[in-house]
Write a protein that holds these residues in place. Sequence first.
Motif, mmCIF file in Angstrom:
data_model
loop_
_atom_site.group_PDB
_atom_site.id
_atom_site.type_symbol
_atom_site.label_atom_id
_atom_site.label_comp_id
_atom_site.label_asym_id
_atom_site.label_seq_id
_atom_site.Cartn_x
_atom_site.Cartn_y
_atom_site.Cartn_z
ATOM 1 N N GLY A 159 4.581 4.414 9.213
ATOM 2 C CA GLY A 159 3.874 5.361 8.356
ATOM 3 C C GLY A 159 3.644 6.698 9.040
ATOM 4 O O GLY A 159 3.665 6.805 10.266
ATOM 5 N N THR A 160 3.420 7.728 8.221
ATOM 6 C CA THR A 160 3.183 9.090 8.711
ATOM 7 C C THR A 160 1.690 9.330 8.907
ATOM 8 O O THR A 160 0.899 9.092 7.986
ATOM 9 N N LYS B 80 3.899 0.810 11.904
ATOM 10 C CA LYS B 80 4.750 0.198 10.886
ATOM 11 C C LYS B 80 5.616 1.233 10.170
ATOM 12 O O LYS B 80 6.171 0.969 9.097
ATOM 13 N N ARG C 141 0.101 -0.303 0.847
ATOM 14 C CA ARG C 141 1.063 0.510 0.096
ATOM 15 C C ARG C 141 2.340 0.709 0.916
ATOM 16 O O ARG C 141 2.299 0.747 2.141
ATOM 17 N N CYS D 225 -0.298 8.353 17.881
ATOM 18 C CA CYS D 225 0.307 8.018 16.587
ATOM 19 C C CYS D 225 0.438 9.209 15.640
ATOM 20 O O CYS D 225 1.051 9.085 14.582
ATOM 21 N N TRP E 94 -1.671 9.952 -0.626
ATOM 22 C CA TRP E 94 -2.030 10.107 0.780
ATOM 23 C C TRP E 94 -3.502 9.786 0.972
ATOM 24 O O TRP E 94 -4.338 10.088 0.110
ATOM 25 N N ARG F 102 5.045 2.463 3.033
ATOM 26 C CA ARG F 102 4.829 3.603 3.933
ATOM 27 C C ARG F 102 5.528 4.873 3.458
ATOM 28 O O ARG F 102 5.081 5.972 3.739
ATOM 29 N N HIS F 103 6.646 4.725 2.729
ATOM 30 C CA HIS F 103 7.384 5.923 2.301
ATOM 31 C C HIS F 103 6.730 6.606 1.106
ATOM 32 O O HIS F 103 7.170 7.681 0.695
ATOM 33 N N ASN G 291 -2.864 0.283 4.106
ATOM 34 C CA ASN G 291 -1.656 -0.288 4.704
ATOM 35 C C ASN G 291 -0.891 -1.173 3.736
ATOM 36 O O ASN G 291 0.278 -1.495 3.988
ATOM 37 N N GLY H 219 1.010 8.892 3.240
ATOM 38 C CA GLY H 219 0.693 9.027 4.645
ATOM 39 C C GLY H 219 -0.808 9.128 4.816
ATOM 40 O O GLY H 219 -1.575 9.016 3.848
ATOM 41 N N TYR I 102 -1.017 1.827 11.046
ATOM 42 C CA TYR I 102 -0.192 2.404 9.984
ATOM 43 C C TYR I 102 1.059 3.058 10.576
ATOM 44 O O TYR I 102 2.177 2.866 10.086
ATOM 45 N N ALA I 103 0.877 3.838 11.651
ATOM 46 C CA ALA I 103 2.007 4.518 12.283
ATOM 47 C C ALA I 103 2.967 3.525 12.929
ATOM 48 O O ALA I 103 4.187 3.724 12.914
#
Length: 307
Positions: free
Chosen positions: A262-263, A260, A233, A286, A124, A235-236, A231, A239, A257-258
């Motif tokens: 991402g958390t 696409k 990496r 986001c 993260w 996304r799963h 970005n 975060g 990031y969000a």
Amino acid sequence: MAMPTVIVIASEQGEVRRALTACVTGLGFGVLVAPNVTSSGWPGFTAELANCQLALVDLSLEADSDTTDHWLHSLGDMPTLYLDSPLPKAEDQRAHWLRRIALKVASMLAEVTIPGGVSNDQVWLLMGSAGGPEAVAEFISALPGQCPVGFLYGQHINPGFESHLVKTLNGRNGFNARAAKTGARLQRGDIVIAPSDQRLTILANDALLIEAHPWPGRYHPSLDGIAVEFNRRPRHLGGVIVFSGMGNDGAAAARLYASKGGTVWTQAPDSCVVNAMPEAVRASGCASYSATPSELAAKLAETVGRA
């Protein structure tokens, strides 16, 4: 104490040796220059190879076969990058040539440290400015022991303050805090501190490249710049969490990031020393969760437990 990284440079061309030496030392590594076949330094060179992790061998011009054979025999199974294109004469082309080498060096050193490609660890990105160090320390302390996650931490700081962050966070709840270095890899159990005055690039195998170029813009480091790199990496596998800070640095890249999948979380504004940074992210729509540092830690533990 870890041994310093030393890279062997083997070239019969003095100009190439000088350019490669400047590139390698600029990445923060030591250099061992290979002697030619007529040199009396072979016994000493062979002994020093025990301290080396990687070799750069220049094959761009027709080299003396005896010297090349000596190099390759002495290097044995050491990871080796063979350079088969000549050093460009034009300054811009030379800079591009050397950066390609730096990218390959970073990637290969990561494989030496952790073989087998991308680790697929949960990592993260933590971002903060004023009030960030205290909030991040509280967050790390509130995580359960052996939490299977790692962190990349971007914090607005003056050059040289990275060592203070390392000292503050190292060992806290079992995490290993360290300054970002070329060839290191993002992985669980680590808190990697981004440099304030050097550019950070994340490669495809999660290896880091640190270059002696300043971040663009007014902030150091650039949290938007770090988040754009993050970005890369999947996304799963992590975060972004935005902690206390002034300004809106990081908000644009967090929004990207969000968008696409991402958390993105933020520290609750009323728990911040300065709430401008989290508020900028929340205003963009986001952020999917906002809470105190301790509550963010509990949420993260729950999230990675389900992964």
